[in-house]
Motif scaffolding. Structure first.
Motif, PDB file in Angstrom:
ATOM      1  N   PHE A  37      42.175  26.655  36.906  1.00 20.50           N
ATOM      2  CA  PHE A  37      42.630  27.816  36.206  1.00 20.50           C
ATOM      3  C   PHE A  37      42.494  27.912  34.992  1.00 20.50           C
ATOM      4  O   PHE A  37      42.146  29.161  34.350  1.00 20.50           O
ATOM      5  CB  PHE A  37      44.322  27.835  36.955  1.00 20.50           C
ATOM      6  CG  PHE A  37      45.129  28.674  36.336  1.00 20.50           C
ATOM      7  CD1 PHE A  37      45.068  29.853  36.606  1.00 20.50           C
ATOM      8  CD2 PHE A  37      45.879  28.250  35.365  1.00 20.50           C
ATOM      9  CE1 PHE A  37      45.928  31.100  36.067  1.00 20.50           C
ATOM     10  CE2 PHE A  37      46.566  29.419  34.639  1.00 20.50           C
ATOM     11  CZ  PHE A  37      46.627  30.761  35.229  1.00 20.50           C
ATOM     12  N   ARG A  41      40.590  31.218  32.742  1.00 18.61           N
ATOM     13  CA  ARG A  41      41.171  32.028  31.713  1.00 18.61           C
ATOM     14  C   ARG A  41      40.151  31.976  30.647  1.00 18.61           C
ATOM     15  O   ARG A  41      39.874  33.076  29.905  1.00 18.61           O
ATOM     16  CB  ARG A  41      42.548  31.656  31.574  1.00 18.61           C
ATOM     17  CG  ARG A  41      43.487  31.870  32.874  1.00 18.61           C
ATOM     18  CD  ARG A  41      44.980  31.507  32.277  1.00 18.61           C
ATOM     19  NE  ARG A  41      45.034  32.616  31.550  1.00 18.61           N
ATOM     20  CZ  ARG A  41      46.546  32.477  31.076  1.00 18.61           C
ATOM     21  NH1 ARG A  41      47.659  31.922  31.718  1.00 18.61           N
ATOM     22  NH2 ARG A  41      46.883  33.354  30.022  1.00 18.61           N
ATOM     23  N   ARG A 110      45.182  40.716  45.909  1.00 21.34           N
ATOM     24  CA  ARG A 110      45.417  40.818  44.550  1.00 21.34           C
ATOM     25  C   ARG A 110      46.545  40.623  44.025  1.00 21.34           C
ATOM     26  O   ARG A 110      46.621  40.383  42.609  1.00 21.34           O
ATOM     27  CB  ARG A 110      45.013  42.594  44.445  1.00 21.34           C
ATOM     28  CG  ARG A 110      44.953  43.221  43.034  1.00 21.34           C
ATOM     29  CD  ARG A 110      45.031  44.654  42.899  1.00 21.34           C
ATOM     30  NE  ARG A 110      45.101  44.813  41.371  1.00 21.34           N
ATOM     31  CZ  ARG A 110      43.899  44.885  40.682  1.00 21.34           C
ATOM     32  NH1 ARG A 110      42.669  44.552  41.216  1.00 21.34           N
ATOM     33  NH2 ARG A 110      43.910  45.397  39.322  1.00 21.34           N
ATOM     34  N   SER A 113      46.290  37.184  42.401  1.00 19.97           N
ATOM     35  CA  SER A 113      45.319  37.251  41.133  1.00 19.97           C
ATOM     36  C   SER A 113      46.331  37.795  40.027  1.00 19.97           C
ATOM     37  O   SER A 113      46.263  37.328  39.138  1.00 19.97           O
ATOM     38  CB  SER A 113      44.216  38.115  41.458  1.00 19.97           C
ATOM     39  OG  SER A 113      43.480  38.074  40.271  1.00 19.97           O
ATOM     40  N   ASP A 114      47.117  38.960  40.297  1.00 21.78           N
ATOM     41  CA  ASP A 114      47.899  39.577  39.095  1.00 21.78           C
ATOM     42  C   ASP A 114      48.799  38.437  39.006  1.00 21.78           C
ATOM     43  O   ASP A 114      49.204  38.576  37.408  1.00 21.78           O
ATOM     44  CB  ASP A 114      48.414  40.781  39.699  1.00 21.78           C
ATOM     45  CG  ASP A 114      47.663  41.861  39.856  1.00 21.78           C
ATOM     46  OD1 ASP A 114      46.416  41.846  39.537  1.00 21.78           O
ATOM     47  OD2 ASP A 114      47.897  42.951  40.533  1.00 21.78           O
ATOM     48  N   LEU A 116      48.679  35.215  38.821  1.00 24.25           N
ATOM     49  CA  LEU A 116      48.039  33.981  37.928  1.00 24.25           C
ATOM     50  C   LEU A 116      47.327  34.682  36.824  1.00 24.25           C
ATOM     51  O   LEU A 116      47.753  33.937  35.576  1.00 24.25           O
ATOM     52  CB  LEU A 116      46.934  33.273  38.753  1.00 24.25           C
ATOM     53  CG  LEU A 116      47.463  32.777  39.922  1.00 24.25           C
ATOM     54  CD1 LEU A 116      46.248  32.143  40.752  1.00 24.25           C
ATOM     55  CD2 LEU A 116      48.302  31.437  39.640  1.00 24.25           C
ATOM     56  N   PHE A 117      46.721  35.789  36.819  1.00 23.04           N
ATOM     57  CA  PHE A 117      46.066  36.370  35.424  1.00 23.04           C
ATOM     58  C   PHE A 117      46.580  37.621  34.970  1.00 23.04           C
ATOM     59  O   PHE A 117      46.330  37.967  33.712  1.00 23.04           O
ATOM     60  CB  PHE A 117      44.622  36.624  35.755  1.00 23.04           C
ATOM     61  CG  PHE A 117      44.012  35.187  36.117  1.00 23.04           C
ATOM     62  CD1 PHE A 117      43.301  34.605  35.200  1.00 23.04           C
ATOM     63  CD2 PHE A 117      43.834  34.715  37.481  1.00 23.04           C
ATOM     64  CE1 PHE A 117      42.676  33.071  35.574  1.00 23.04           C
ATOM     65  CE2 PHE A 117      42.976  33.705  37.833  1.00 23.04           C
ATOM     66  CZ  PHE A 117      42.429  32.785  36.861  1.00 23.04           C
ATOM     67  N   THR A 146      41.572  42.051  35.733  1.00 23.40           N
ATOM     68  CA  THR A 146      41.431  40.608  35.991  1.00 23.40           C
ATOM     69  C   THR A 146      41.176  40.132  37.569  1.00 23.40           C
ATOM     70  O   THR A 146      41.089  39.154  37.686  1.00 23.40           O
ATOM     71  CB  THR A 146      42.636  39.792  35.533  1.00 23.40           C
ATOM     72  OG1 THR A 146      43.951  40.288  36.170  1.00 23.40           O
ATOM     73  CG2 THR A 146      43.004  39.930  34.076  1.00 23.40           C
ATOM     74  N   TYR A 147      41.180  41.009  38.359  1.00 21.52           N
ATOM     75  CA  TYR A 147      40.985  40.714  39.826  1.00 21.52           C
ATOM     76  C   TYR A 147      39.472  40.035  40.102  1.00 21.52           C
ATOM     77  O   TYR A 147      39.554  39.027  40.887  1.00 21.52           O
ATOM     78  CB  TYR A 147      41.362  42.036  40.638  1.00 21.52           C
ATOM     79  CG  TYR A 147      40.963  41.546  42.027  1.00 21.52           C
ATOM     80  CD1 TYR A 147      41.792  40.796  42.998  1.00 21.52           C
ATOM     81  CD2 TYR A 147      39.710  42.059  42.774  1.00 21.52           C
ATOM     82  CE1 TYR A 147      41.502  40.562  44.129  1.00 21.52           C
ATOM     83  CE2 TYR A 147      39.708  41.709  43.979  1.00 21.52           C
ATOM     84  CZ  TYR A 147      40.532  41.206  44.600  1.00 21.52           C
ATOM     85  OH  TYR A 147      40.328  40.805  45.982  1.00 21.52           O
ATOM     86  N   TYR A 149      37.864  38.046  37.879  1.00 19.76           N
ATOM     87  CA  TYR A 149      38.008  36.567  37.757  1.00 19.76           C
ATOM     88  C   TYR A 149      39.037  35.810  38.640  1.00 19.76           C
ATOM     89  O   TYR A 149      38.984  34.697  38.954  1.00 19.76           O
ATOM     90  CB  TYR A 149      38.326  36.407  36.280  1.00 19.76           C
ATOM     91  CG  TYR A 149      37.348  36.965  35.384  1.00 19.76           C
ATOM     92  CD1 TYR A 149      36.121  36.145  34.829  1.00 19.76           C
ATOM     93  CD2 TYR A 149      37.749  38.256  34.709  1.00 19.76           C
ATOM     94  CE1 TYR A 149      35.433  36.852  33.896  1.00 19.76           C
ATOM     95  CE2 TYR A 149      36.653  38.831  33.796  1.00 19.76           C
ATOM     96  CZ  TYR A 149      35.584  38.197  33.537  1.00 19.76           C
ATOM     97  OH  TYR A 149      34.719  38.748  32.887  1.00 19.76           O
ATOM     98  N   GLY A 150      40.077  36.463  39.011  1.00 17.77           N
ATOM     99  CA  GLY A 150      41.053  35.946  39.993  1.00 17.77           C
ATOM    100  C   GLY A 150      40.605  35.650  41.266  1.00 17.77           C
ATOM    101  O   GLY A 150      40.879  34.549  42.048  1.00 17.77           O
TER     102      GLY A 150
END
Length: 776
Positions: A37, A41, A110, A113-114, A116-117, A146-147, A149-150
């Motif tokens: 993780f 990032r 999503r 992902s949102d 986490l990132f 960022t989705y 990369y997530g």
């Protein structure tokens, strides 16, 4: 089936191992995902920054040349990156020169992902050209979703978790198979072999060792089981032998129990017969004890009545007899009668103690006065044998104790009389002191002593040390037996040590409480001058009296020295002949002279004072005061404990109720010599008739009489209101316990025993009649 499989050891081992492995794998995967993780990032940051750095130089030239068409081409190129959703070139005034954007993709994952990132991120970079570093051209701004990369991160994490779970499952299957082959199947074989054992003969089987397990734990366990089976085999053989022996012993024991039961039954019958016999014997003993008590009471009266007459008549004859030879014979007869009376009293006292009918008083009394009185009574007996009787009383001895003075006096008299009787030369010492709440009395003599065998039986009634002692000194052996019983009744102890030819030492200890008003007598203030005058003590070293005399003087604070050292002091000298006495009194120039008299023959003389020995503290005090001229009419009430008759008697009309003519004659003679008028009555009925016909000041009432005894007559007299205050004094020969209580309960005022003694009779009459007033 499934439940049985789950209980197997291989399953449990596999389950536990897999759980541990899965737990550890999960922890490691979580660690790996966490690291991934942070790497994702960081990679996102680096990738966007790289994209900006690539586009920075063209964007700066476009902003410098203000070429909108090239700007749009550049921004469209940036939107081709899958993560870019918006790109803009701003001029120096923050106005948009060119912009390009696209819509963010939708996905059900999503939100993860949102979380986490974040949903999007914006990046900007200042536009500059190398030639004009200080000229602001604007900013290049890029917004990314960022989705992209997530989603990549979530895909990698899912793969990691699924692969870890698959590996754990594969490991579980492998371990399950290994544990079953290596552990479970050999154990099942062992269990199967054990299950084939017969319950009745388990010792005859042995377990086979599984193949390949000879040296491991399973082989060791099988070997230990086989050893235990061998032990069981030998133990069972021993048990079978013991069982056979127990059967034989049980049969013998049953027979023995049957025999013992029969014997116990027979003994129980005999015991019951014995108990019945004991009950009958006890009842017979109680009847005998009652008969003995009644017999003693009766014999006491029957023996004392004529004996009282004999002693009374002898006493009257002695008062009027002038011929010395006749007087000596009468005195011998009187002493013999008094000895016989003392013997009778000892027998009765022992009988009362053994019957449990002896009650003890608990009244204040002076132990010092009691011991000094006993020593004075026995002094003449000691003088006749030419031995010294010494009273060595601790000056700190408390004045008053609580107890029975009559019984303490009996103990002292018996011990002192015995000591004098068995001492032919030397001294008899009476010592008393108080220590740790216990009153101690020692009687020490230098007499014939006793052997060890004699010491063991001297406290038995009618026993003496040996037959030679009885023949030489006489006596019945009752005195010491009575002393022991009296001491034990008072919760004390009596002990004796002796050696033949060297004397005897009796020790009596009594737990007598000190009376609350008690104290040790100090020298009165009126005689305090004696402490300045002092005493010169002229006693030979061989005299046993000197030390006790010195101790008492020093306790009073009177200095004691020798005649040479204190010529002005009071001289206390021990002189044997009249010439020595006269010479000593003449030569002494000090405050006064006191002659200590051990013989009772020192004549009175104004030149000196006489101090009788054994020592009496009251006499010593009075003699010192007279010798020093301190007081002429001494008030010694604090020291002198002897009772005195208060005032002369007045003539009384006395009714003497007595059935025995001899006792009438004796009592009448004594009363007439006291100055009283005597009237006679033969029984209680005649006494009541006499009271009805004449007024009397006092009644002397015998208890045992025919027609009507003294008890019934007294109760009849008290019924008349006119006679309720008339003094009635009981006169009886009975001395058994309860006689005094019976007299008081019948209504009599006082109680005296026969034979009549002038002082006792006078004291009893004075207690209940008023004497003449003293003339001033």
């Amino acid at each position: 089936m499934i439940k049985g499989f789950r209980k197997r050891l291989s399953y449990r081992l596999t389950r536990d191992t897999v759980l541990v492995a899965m737990t550890l794998g999960l922890i490691l995967n979580i660690v790996q995902i966490t690291l991934d993780f942070f790497n994702a990032r960081e990679s996102m940051e680096e990738e966007i920054q790289a994209l900006l750095m690539i586009s920075l130089s063209p964007a700066s030239q476009i902003a410098y040349n203000i070429d909108v068409r090239l700007a749009e081409e550049l921004l469209d190129g940036l939107l081709r990156h899958p993560a870019t959703i918006d790109a803009r070139i701003l001029d120096s005034e923050k106005q948009t020169m060119a912009a390009a954007s696209k819509r963010s993709p939708d996905s059900p994952y999503r939100w993860v992902s949102d979380l986490l990132f974040g949903s999007s991120r914006a990046f900007s970079q200042e536009l500059k050209v190398p030639q004009l570093q200080n000229l602001p051209l604007g900013q290049l701004t890029v917004t990314i979703d960022t989705y992209h990369y997530g989603l990549q991160f979530l895909q990698r994490s899912s793969y990691t978790l699924v692969s870890g779970l698959f590996k754990s499952l594969v490991l579980s299957a492998a371990l399950l198979g290994i544990f079953y082959l290596v552990l479970t199947r050999p154990m099942l074989n062992v269990i199967s072999s054990l299950s084939e054992a017969r319950p009745r003969t388990p010792e005859k089987m042995r377990l086979p060792v599984p193949a390949g397990h000879t040296e491991d734990e399973i082989g060791t366990m099988v070997g230990i089981i086989n050893q235990h089976l061998e032990t069981i085999d030998s133990t069972l053989a021993q048990l079978r032998l013991a069982e056979s022996a127990m059967k034989n012993y049980s049969s013998r024991l049953e027979q023995e129990v049957e025999d013992r039961t029969r014997e116990i039954s027979e003994k129980n019958d005999a015991l019951q017969r014995g108990n019945r016999a004991l009950v009958r014997a006890k009842e017979d003993a109680v009847r005998r004890a009652r008969s003995r008590a009644n017999f003693l009471a009766s014999m006491s009266h029957e023996i004392r009545t004529p004996l009282n007459g004999v002693l009374g008549m002898l006493g009257l004859a002695l008062e009027g007899e002038a011929d010395p030879s006749q007087r000596d014979r009468l005195e011998i007869a009187l002493n013999a009668g008094e000895s016989l009376l003392g013997l009778l009293n000892d027998i009765l006292d022992i009988s009362k103690v053994e019957a449990g009918k002896l009650n003890l008083e608990n009244i204040p009394f002076s132990s010092r006065a009691l011991i000094e009185e006993c020593a004075t009574l026995h002094a003449q007996q000691a003088r006749r044998k030419n031995i010294d009787l010494v009273t060595d009383l601790d000056p700190e001895l408390p004045e008053n104790f609580l107890g029975d003075p009559t019984r303490v006096r009996q103990i002292v008299n018996n011990l002192v009389s015995n000591a004098i009787k068995f001492t032919d030369e030397g001294s008899v010492r009476i010592r008393a002191y108080h220590k740790e709440g216990i009153f101690h009395l020692d009687v020490i003599d230098t007499g014939i002593g006793m052997s060890g065998e004699g010491l063991q039986k001297i406290f038995s009634p009618f026993s003496q040390a040996d037959a030679d002692t009885t023949r030489l000194y006489g006596g019945t052996g009752l005195g010491l037996a009575l002393c022991r019983q009296l001491v034990e009744r008072m919760h004390g102890q009596i002990a004796v040590t002796s050696e033949e030819g060297k004397g005897t030492h009796f020790t009596v200890t009594l737990p007598l409480p000190i009376h609350e008003d008690s104290g040790t007598l100090q020298l009165p203030d009126v005689a305090s001058s004696l402490q300045q005058i002092g005493v010169a003590l002229d006693f030979p070293d061989t005299s046993p009296h000197g030390q006790s005399l010195k101790r008492q003087l020093e306790a009073w604070g009177i200095p004691v020295s020798s005649p040479n050292q204190a010529p002005d002091a009071i001289l206390i000298a021990l002189a044997d002949t009249p010439s020595d006495i006269t010479g000593t009194a003449t030569r002494w120039t000090g405050a006064g002279v006191i002659i200590a008299d051990t013989t009772g023959t020192v004549p009175a003389d104004p030149a000196y004072q006489v101090l009788p020995l054994p020592l009496n503290r009251s006499n010593l005090y009075q003699t010192l005061c007279r010798a020093a001229g301190v007081m002429t009419d001494l008030d010694t009430s604090a020291i002198d404990h002897n009772d005195s008759v208060s005032g002369p008697q007045r003539p009384l009309n006395i009714l003497l109720v007595e059935d025995n003519q001899v006792n009438q004659l004796v009592a009448s003679s004594l009363l007439k010599k006291m100055g009283h008028q005597v009237y006679h009555a033969e029984n209680g009925l005649r006494a009541i008739e006499a009271l009805q016909n004449h007024a009397y000041d006092l009644v002397l009432m015998d208890c045992q009489m025919p027609v009507m005894d003294g008890y019934a007559a007294t109760r009849k007299i008290r019924e008349n209101p006119d006679w309720r205050t008339l003094p009635i004094i009981a006169m009886t020969a009975n001395v058994m316990q309860g006689d005094r209580d019976d007299c008081i309960a019948a209504g009599m005022n006082d109680y005296i025993t026969k034979p009549y003694k002038r002082n006792e009779l006078r004291a009893a009459i004075n207690r209940w009649t008023r004497p003449f007033p003293q003339e001033s």
